[in-house]
Design a protein around this motif. Sequence first.
Motif, PDB file in Angstrom:
ATOM      1  N   ASN A   1      -0.874  13.712  -1.268  1.00 41.29           N
ATOM      2  CA  ASN A   1      -0.769  14.066   0.308  1.00 41.29           C
ATOM      3  C   ASN A   1      -0.191  14.999   1.507  1.00 41.29           C
ATOM      4  O   ASN A   1       1.284  14.076   0.718  1.00 41.29           O
ATOM      5  CB  ASN A   1      -1.344  12.296   0.687  1.00 41.29           C
ATOM      6  CG  ASN A   1      -2.801  11.983   0.533  1.00 41.29           C
ATOM      7  OD1 ASN A   1      -3.843  12.615   0.462  1.00 41.29           O
ATOM      8  ND2 ASN A   1      -3.098  11.157   0.998  1.00 41.29           N
TER       9      ASN A   1
ATOM     10  N   THR B   1      -9.185   7.739   6.313  1.00 41.95           N
ATOM     11  CA  THR B   1      -8.729   6.394   6.527  1.00 41.95           C
ATOM     12  C   THR B   1      -9.647   5.449   6.971  1.00 41.95           C
ATOM     13  O   THR B   1      -9.952   4.188   7.165  1.00 41.95           O
ATOM     14  CB  THR B   1      -7.072   6.763   7.281  1.00 41.95           C
ATOM     15  OG1 THR B   1      -6.396   7.334   6.566  1.00 41.95           O
ATOM     16  CG2 THR B   1      -6.681   5.185   7.396  1.00 41.95           C
TER      17      THR B   1
ATOM     18  N   HIS C   1       0.877  -1.723  -0.230  1.00 43.94           N
ATOM     19  CA  HIS C   1      -0.375  -0.118  -0.065  1.00 43.94           C
ATOM     20  C   HIS C   1       1.033   0.998   0.188  1.00 43.94           C
ATOM     21  O   HIS C   1       0.744   2.338  -0.069  1.00 43.94           O
ATOM     22  CB  HIS C   1      -0.662  -0.196   1.462  1.00 43.94           C
ATOM     23  CG  HIS C   1      -1.489  -0.908   0.898  1.00 43.94           C
ATOM     24  ND1 HIS C   1      -2.975  -1.828   2.273  1.00 43.94           N
ATOM     25  CD2 HIS C   1      -3.163  -1.499   0.195  1.00 43.94           C
ATOM     26  CE1 HIS C   1      -3.717  -2.128   1.998  1.00 43.94           C
ATOM     27  NE2 HIS C   1      -3.876  -2.321   0.827  1.00 43.94           N
TER      28      HIS C   1
ATOM     29  N   ASP D   1      -0.040   7.230   7.195  1.00 38.39           N
ATOM     30  CA  ASP D   1       1.942   6.388   6.860  1.00 38.39           C
ATOM     31  C   ASP D   1       1.858   6.113   8.630  1.00 38.39           C
ATOM     32  O   ASP D   1       1.939   6.901   9.657  1.00 38.39           O
ATOM     33  CB  ASP D   1       2.325   6.937   6.320  1.00 38.39           C
ATOM     34  CG  ASP D   1       3.988   6.491   6.005  1.00 38.39           C
ATOM     35  OD1 ASP D   1       3.703   6.164   5.181  1.00 38.39           O
ATOM     36  OD2 ASP D   1       5.123   6.595   6.644  1.00 38.39           O
TER      37      ASP D   1
ATOM     38  N   ARG E   1      -4.427   5.478   2.275  1.00 35.08           N
ATOM     39  CA  ARG E   1      -3.802   6.717   1.514  1.00 35.08           C
ATOM     40  C   ARG E   1      -3.464   7.456   2.278  1.00 35.08           C
ATOM     41  O   ARG E   1      -2.720   8.473   1.680  1.00 35.08           O
ATOM     42  CB  ARG E   1      -4.370   6.780   0.404  1.00 35.08           C
ATOM     43  CG  ARG E   1      -3.971   6.047  -0.590  1.00 35.08           C
ATOM     44  CD  ARG E   1      -3.930   5.496  -2.071  1.00 35.08           C
ATOM     45  NE  ARG E   1      -6.129   5.753  -2.000  1.00 35.08           N
ATOM     46  CZ  ARG E   1      -6.996   5.826  -2.920  1.00 35.08           C
ATOM     47  NH1 ARG E   1      -5.818   6.297  -4.230  1.00 35.08           N
ATOM     48  NH2 ARG E   1      -7.896   6.492  -2.568  1.00 35.08           N
TER      49      ARG E   1
ATOM     50  N   ASP F   1      -9.825   3.298   3.606  1.00 33.25           N
ATOM     51  CA  ASP F   1      -8.430   3.855   2.557  1.00 33.25           C
ATOM     52  C   ASP F   1      -7.032   3.561   3.927  1.00 33.25           C
ATOM     53  O   ASP F   1      -7.198   4.108   4.758  1.00 33.25           O
ATOM     54  CB  ASP F   1      -9.367   5.315   2.399  1.00 33.25           C
ATOM     55  CG  ASP F   1      -8.840   5.163   0.618  1.00 33.25           C
ATOM     56  OD1 ASP F   1      -7.361   4.802   1.295  1.00 33.25           O
ATOM     57  OD2 ASP F   1      -8.747   5.716   0.103  1.00 33.25           O
TER      58      ASP F   1
ATOM     59  N   ASN G   1       2.245   2.605   2.279  1.00 35.97           N
ATOM     60  CA  ASN G   1       2.603   3.031   3.971  1.00 35.97           C
ATOM     61  C   ASN G   1       2.782   2.662   5.003  1.00 35.97           C
ATOM     62  O   ASN G   1       2.846   2.801   6.085  1.00 35.97           O
ATOM     63  CB  ASN G   1       0.535   3.711   3.923  1.00 35.97           C
ATOM     64  CG  ASN G   1       0.026   2.330   4.543  1.00 35.97           C
ATOM     65  OD1 ASN G   1       0.056   1.886   4.464  1.00 35.97           O
ATOM     66  ND2 ASN G   1      -0.863   2.433   4.853  1.00 35.97           N
TER      67      ASN G   1
ATOM     68  N   GLN H   1       1.525   8.592  -2.644  1.00 35.87           N
ATOM     69  CA  GLN H   1       0.511   7.952  -3.101  1.00 35.87           C
ATOM     70  C   GLN H   1      -0.699   8.249  -4.384  1.00 35.87           C
ATOM     71  O   GLN H   1      -0.689   9.240  -5.013  1.00 35.87           O
ATOM     72  CB  GLN H   1      -0.874   8.329  -1.489  1.00 35.87           C
ATOM     73  CG  GLN H   1      -0.097   7.131  -0.417  1.00 35.87           C
ATOM     74  CD  GLN H   1      -0.150   5.988  -0.630  1.00 35.87           C
ATOM     75  OE1 GLN H   1      -0.773   5.449  -1.394  1.00 35.87           O
ATOM     76  NE2 GLN H   1       0.533   5.440   0.208  1.00 35.87           N
TER      77      GLN H   1
END
Length: 197
Positions: free
Chosen positions: A83, A148, A49, A192, A189, A187, A51, A73
């Motif tokens: 982001n 998220t 992903h 992190d 993205r 989500d 992250n 991302q």
Amino acid sequence: MINDDLNAFDRIPMAMGQEAAQVESDVVWAIMLSNPLMNDGKTLFHADHGNLGAAADMTIDSLQAGRTRMRTQKTANGRFLNNAPSFLIAGPLKEQKANQFTSSNYVATKNGDINPEYNRTLTPIIEGRIVDNSWFLSADPNAQSIDTIEAAHLAGHEGLQTEQRQGFVTDGVEIKGRLVFGAKAIDWRGMDKNPGA
């Protein structure tokens, strides 16, 4: 009860409200810290992903690596999200470092230890539920289009619902509190993670 000099009946709903807020926090943090599976079969924080960083202590370089992962991302159709992290999230074990890297008063001891201005724009969040050395970067959900972890109440039941009734068989008052709340990771993205060293 003729009168309530100690305001016990006023304090009970307040205590229920505080407990409801703690329950909501417990649910959201449990999702974040348990790293659940997403709909693609991979965990919320996963190398695939983009992250999840290699375990490292909180340094200027590891913060930059997390910032780079967030900046690169992409949306489902391949567009860069760009982001920008707004929050630095850590537990008590990393509180001092998190505060140093986000403080304008931090003075480096060596020439090479200059703390970049963009680190000082991060808002530190110290959370007691993070009991290890891991730390996170998060975008501002109000400024970015990526959520998220989504938290929600049942429509018409936002927040704690309280009811009370006077006792008939037993002299007294019954107070009931109900919280209809749920949360889910939707989500990956917007945040992190670094497992820490």
